[in-house]
Design a protein around this motif. Structure first.
Motif, short mmCIF file in Angstrom:
data_model
loop_
_atom_site.label_atom_id
_atom_site.label_comp_id
_atom_site.label_asym_id
_atom_site.label_seq_id
_atom_site.Cartn_x
_atom_site.Cartn_y
_atom_site.Cartn_z
N LEU A 139 35.18 8.35 -2.81
CA LEU A 139 36.36 7.91 -3.56
C LEU A 139 35.99 6.61 -4.26
N THR A 140 35.92 6.66 -5.57
CA THR A 140 35.38 5.55 -6.33
C THR A 140 36.09 5.38 -7.66
N SER A 141 35.95 4.23 -8.24
CA SER A 141 36.39 4.02 -9.62
C SER A 141 35.34 4.66 -10.53
N PRO A 142 35.69 4.98 -11.77
CA PRO A 142 34.69 5.53 -12.68
C PRO A 142 33.56 4.52 -12.94
N HIS A 143 32.35 4.99 -12.85
CA HIS A 143 31.17 4.19 -13.15
C HIS A 143 30.33 4.99 -14.14
N PHE A 144 30.70 4.89 -15.41
CA PHE A 144 30.13 5.77 -16.42
C PHE A 144 28.61 5.66 -16.57
N VAL A 145 28.07 4.47 -16.50
CA VAL A 145 26.63 4.30 -16.66
C VAL A 145 25.90 5.00 -15.51
N GLU A 146 26.34 4.74 -14.29
CA GLU A 146 25.70 5.37 -13.13
C GLU A 146 25.88 6.89 -13.17
N GLU A 147 27.06 7.35 -13.53
CA GLU A 147 27.32 8.79 -13.58
C GLU A 147 26.45 9.47 -14.63
N PHE A 148 26.28 8.84 -15.77
CA PHE A 148 25.47 9.41 -16.83
C PHE A 148 24.04 9.66 -16.35
N PHE A 149 23.51 8.72 -15.59
CA PHE A 149 22.14 8.84 -15.09
C PHE A 149 22.07 9.45 -13.69
N HIS A 150 23.20 9.96 -13.20
CA HIS A 150 23.29 10.58 -11.87
C HIS A 150 22.82 9.63 -10.77
N ARG A 151 23.20 8.36 -10.90
CA ARG A 151 22.85 7.35 -9.90
C ARG A 151 24.09 6.89 -9.13
N ASP A 152 25.22 7.57 -9.35
CA ASP A 152 26.45 7.23 -8.62
C ASP A 152 26.32 7.74 -7.18
N TRP A 153 27.20 7.24 -6.30
CA TRP A 153 27.12 7.58 -4.88
C TRP A 153 27.18 9.08 -4.64
N ALA A 154 28.08 9.77 -5.31
CA ALA A 154 28.24 11.21 -5.06
C ALA A 154 26.98 11.98 -5.46
N SER A 155 26.43 11.70 -6.62
CA SER A 155 25.22 12.39 -7.06
C SER A 155 24.06 12.13 -6.11
N ARG A 156 23.92 10.90 -5.69
CA ARG A 156 22.83 10.55 -4.78
C ARG A 156 23.06 11.15 -3.39
N ALA A 157 24.31 11.18 -2.94
CA ALA A 157 24.62 11.70 -1.61
C ALA A 157 24.34 13.20 -1.52
#
Length: 153
Positions: free
Chosen positions: A119-137
């Motif tokens: 459960l997170t706020s949008p983090h567009f830069v991280e999401e674009f590069f798949h470095r957000d917590w969900a993608s990494r998890a």
């Protein structure tokens, strides 16, 4: 009982609690909450996200945040646990400051969790590069990982 590991970066709002506690209908849910506060290392990414969202005032004042993050993280975690418990869910948790994905994997295994919710706020830069917590998890745990956006309230 459905076992969920919930990764958060700020205190849960009423809307957040309602969202995560109603995902499985009437089934009882037990939560292990991992509070991963956004640290100094994420300052640039947060500023870029703020610019992308049009929050220029936040981007300018990003470096002005309190240095009391550990205390605030603990208080936010306790607040979140109380909210989940009042909603009828079992909830325990901890603040994770170092190696959050390693700790996530350990908690999933220790609790034989059924899923991970990020459960997170949008983090567009991280999401674009798949470095957000969900993608990494998704690459770290052997259970489904669902990413949800936290309420702004």
């Amino acid at each position: 009982m459905f076992k969920t590991v919930l990764m958060i970066e700020k205190a849960l709002s009423d809307a957040d609690v309602e969202l995560v506690t109603t995902l499985h209908g009437e089934e009882k849910v037990s939560f292990v909450v991992l509070m991963q506060p956004r640290g100094k290392q994420d300052e640039l990414l947060r500023a870029l996200d703020d610019v992308a969202l049009g929050h220029l005032d936040r981007a300018v004042h990003e470096h002005d945040e309190d240095d009391d993050a550990p205390t605030l993280a603990g208080e936010s975690l306790e607040h979140s646990l109380r909210h989940l418990q009042r909603a009828g869910a079992e909830a325990v948790g901890e603040v994770v400051e170092a190696h959050p994905l390693v700790r996530l994997r350990e908690v999933v295994e220790e609790n034989r969790a059924d899923e991970v919710l990020v459960l997170t706020s949008p983090h567009f830069v991280e999401e674009f590069f798949h470095r957000d917590w969900a993608s990494r998890a998704r690459h770290e745990v052997g259970v489904p990982v669902l990413k949800l956006f936290a309420s702004d309230s």
